[in-house]
Design a protein around this motif. Structure first.
Motif, PDB file in Angstrom:
ATOM      1  N   UNK A 141    -108.802 -82.879 -58.084  1.00 49.01           N
ATOM      2  CA  UNK A 141    -109.714 -82.476 -57.021  1.00 49.01           C
ATOM      3  C   UNK A 141    -111.158 -82.809 -57.362  1.00 49.01           C
ATOM      4  N   UNK A 142    -111.882 -83.352 -56.383  1.00 42.34           N
ATOM      5  CA  UNK A 142    -113.302 -83.641 -56.570  1.00 42.34           C
ATOM      6  C   UNK A 142    -114.135 -82.380 -56.719  1.00 42.34           C
ATOM      7  N   UNK A 143    -113.572 -81.230 -56.366  1.00 42.80           N
ATOM      8  CA  UNK A 143    -114.312 -79.967 -56.453  1.00 42.80           C
ATOM      9  C   UNK A 143    -114.237 -79.347 -57.853  1.00 42.80           C
ATOM     10  N   UNK A 144    -113.298 -79.783 -58.684  1.00 45.94           N
ATOM     11  CA  UNK A 144    -113.093 -79.164 -59.994  1.00 45.94           C
ATOM     12  C   UNK A 144    -114.258 -79.481 -60.931  1.00 45.94           C
ATOM     13  N   UNK A 145    -114.915 -78.452 -61.431  1.00 45.90           N
ATOM     14  CA  UNK A 145    -116.038 -78.587 -62.364  1.00 45.90           C
ATOM     15  C   UNK A 145    -117.146 -79.473 -61.803  1.00 45.90           C
ATOM     16  N   UNK A 146    -117.371 -79.389 -60.480  1.00 47.03           N
ATOM     17  CA  UNK A 146    -118.427 -80.209 -59.875  1.00 47.03           C
ATOM     18  C   UNK A 146    -119.227 -79.352 -58.902  1.00 47.03           C
ATOM     19  N   UNK A 147    -120.443 -79.782 -58.567  1.00 46.66           N
ATOM     20  CA  UNK A 147    -121.280 -79.030 -57.627  1.00 46.66           C
ATOM     21  C   UNK A 147    -121.031 -79.419 -56.170  1.00 46.66           C
ATOM     22  N   UNK A 148    -119.922 -80.100 -55.874  1.00 47.30           N
ATOM     23  CA  UNK A 148    -119.703 -80.631 -54.532  1.00 47.30           C
ATOM     24  C   UNK A 148    -119.752 -79.551 -53.464  1.00 47.30           C
ATOM     25  N   UNK A 149    -119.016 -78.450 -53.656  1.00 49.12           N
ATOM     26  CA  UNK A 149    -119.003 -77.395 -52.638  1.00 49.12           C
ATOM     27  C   UNK A 149    -120.397 -76.843 -52.398  1.00 49.12           C
ATOM     28  N   UNK A 150    -121.121 -76.564 -53.453  1.00 46.81           N
ATOM     29  CA  UNK A 150    -122.461 -76.008 -53.318  1.00 46.81           C
ATOM     30  C   UNK A 150    -123.396 -76.980 -52.605  1.00 46.81           C
ATOM     31  N   UNK A 151    -123.306 -78.257 -52.946  1.00 44.54           N
ATOM     32  CA  UNK A 151    -124.184 -79.248 -52.332  1.00 44.54           C
ATOM     33  C   UNK A 151    -123.866 -79.421 -50.849  1.00 44.54           C
ATOM     34  N   UNK A 152    -122.597 -79.363 -50.490  1.00 43.31           N
ATOM     35  CA  UNK A 152    -122.238 -79.448 -49.077  1.00 43.31           C
ATOM     36  C   UNK A 152    -122.785 -78.252 -48.309  1.00 43.31           C
TER      37      UNK A 152
ATOM     38  N   UNK B 156    -105.426 -87.710 -56.100  1.00 43.09           N
ATOM     39  CA  UNK B 156    -106.731 -87.072 -55.975  1.00 43.09           C
ATOM     40  C   UNK B 156    -107.205 -86.871 -54.559  1.00 43.09           C
ATOM     41  N   UNK B 157    -106.911 -87.821 -53.668  1.00 46.51           N
ATOM     42  CA  UNK B 157    -107.414 -87.708 -52.291  1.00 46.51           C
ATOM     43  C   UNK B 157    -106.733 -86.558 -51.554  1.00 46.51           C
ATOM     44  N   UNK B 158    -105.419 -86.473 -51.660  1.00 44.95           N
ATOM     45  CA  UNK B 158    -104.675 -85.397 -51.007  1.00 44.95           C
ATOM     46  C   UNK B 158    -105.029 -84.036 -51.608  1.00 44.95           C
ATOM     47  N   UNK B 159    -105.173 -83.995 -52.933  1.00 41.71           N
ATOM     48  CA  UNK B 159    -105.529 -82.732 -53.598  1.00 41.71           C
ATOM     49  C   UNK B 159    -106.929 -82.288 -53.194  1.00 41.71           C
ATOM     50  N   UNK B 160    -107.857 -83.237 -53.115  1.00 41.62           N
ATOM     51  CA  UNK B 160    -109.220 -82.909 -52.701  1.00 41.62           C
ATOM     52  C   UNK B 160    -109.245 -82.392 -51.270  1.00 41.62           C
ATOM     53  N   UNK B 161    -108.449 -83.013 -50.398  1.00 38.64           N
ATOM     54  CA  UNK B 161    -108.386 -82.554 -49.009  1.00 38.64           C
ATOM     55  C   UNK B 161    -107.885 -81.122 -48.937  1.00 38.64           C
ATOM     56  N   UNK B 162    -106.850 -80.809 -49.693  1.00 32.46           N
ATOM     57  CA  UNK B 162    -106.296 -79.446 -49.688  1.00 32.46           C
ATOM     58  C   UNK B 162    -107.291 -78.459 -50.280  1.00 32.46           C
ATOM     59  N   UNK B 163    -107.972 -78.866 -51.338  1.00 33.23           N
ATOM     60  CA  UNK B 163    -108.973 -78.001 -51.963  1.00 33.23           C
ATOM     61  C   UNK B 163    -110.132 -77.758 -51.002  1.00 33.23           C
ATOM     62  N   UNK B 164    -110.542 -78.784 -50.273  1.00 31.64           N
ATOM     63  CA  UNK B 164    -111.607 -78.613 -49.277  1.00 31.64           C
ATOM     64  C   UNK B 164    -111.194 -77.601 -48.215  1.00 31.64           C
TER      65      UNK B 164
END
Length: 285
Positions: A127-138, A156-164
């Protein structure tokens, strides 16, 4: 254990898009673009000059170009070239050392290289959200829609979508701007997201009309892609005003959906507004 050598396949088209459970409208002012793991290392498994990957890259480039023109933030994920065993942890068991043994392939592919306005996130897990500031920046920028492109669709793409989705961020999986180990796994990822965590779309659904309706519309589409503050005349070479090959390739990919003979070489041969309008204003056969 490592990623196998990959074979090209037919990218998903209109008939391959699964039924979406949600009908979320795409709202550019609330969206951000994610270019996921498009590093030389991951793309190299298809070999050089793979037509499928060239099309995927062109579709991502067209989306990036649109986002730049409409002030939509662009994020990248990229695995670091140095990863300790503690950092990789279970990834070592599943995939081996990954980029650690190929540091020279850490860069994002040249055609999609980020610029100073883009954000490159260090990628530690699927997931692109793991240990990253992505959620906060959005959230800080008022963005709650995430356009997902890149590799690999079913990992990674499917996991990131689900995490989002779990974070109340609406994912838009762009079917023809993704690539995967196989067409079967690609379609599986689309089906899962469409039924469980997001909306699956084709790139053309997020882009404006593929072909400008007038010479003025063509000029309006070209000007944001130039580096010079001075506007070119209709018969002047657009390359002299900063139009680069990546942007030209993205334009070719978009316009080819209406005029099937248009390609990068045709545009580069005579890169002027006059010449391009002659190509685009032809009757569609």
């Amino acid at each position: 254990m490592a990623i196998p050598k990959l074979q090209a396949y037919a990218l998903p088209g209109e008939s391959d898009i699964p039924a979406n459970k949600v009908g979320w409208a795409f709202e550019p002012e609330r969206a951000a673009l994610l270019i996921h793991d498009m590093q030389d290392y991951f793309v190299s498994f298809w070999g050089e000059n793979c037509p499928m990957m060239e099309q995927v890259i062109a579709n991502i480039a067209a989306l990036r170009q649109f986002c730049k023109a409409h002030h939509i933030p662009v994020f990248y994920t990229a695995q670091p070239k140095e990863q300790s065993d503690a950092d990789r942890a279970l990834l070592n068991d599943m995939w081996g050392p990954g980029l650690t043994r190929s540091p020279e392939q850490q860069q994002v592919v040249e055609a999609l290289a980020p610029d100073d306005d883009d954000v490159v996130l260090v990628k530690w897990r699927y997931s692109a959200f793991h240990r990253s500031p992505l959620e906060q920046m959005l959230k800080e920028s008022g963005r709650d829609q995430l356009i997902i492109t890149g590799v690999y669709a079913h990992i990674g793409c499917m996991t990131t979508a689900t995490d989002a989705f779990m974070r109340d961020i609406k994912p838009f999986m762009v079917a023809d701007a993704l690539a995967d180990f196989s067409r079967e796994e690609h379609l599986m990822a689309l089906k899962y997201v469409a039924g469980r965590s997001g909306r699956v779309v084709l790139s053309r659904e997020l882009l404006p009309a593929p072909v400008p309706a007038s010479r003025a519309d063509l000029r309006a589409a070209i000007l944001p892609l130039l580096d010079e503050s001075e506007e070119p005349l209709d018969d002047e070479n657009l390359i002299d005003y900063g139009l680069d090959s990546v942007r030209m390739m993205a334009l070719a990919a978009r316009w080819r959906k209406v005029h099937g003979d248009i390609d990068f070489v045709m545009l580069a041969k005579n890169p002027t507004i006059d010449a391009w309008w002659q190509l685009l204003s032809r009757e569609v056969r």
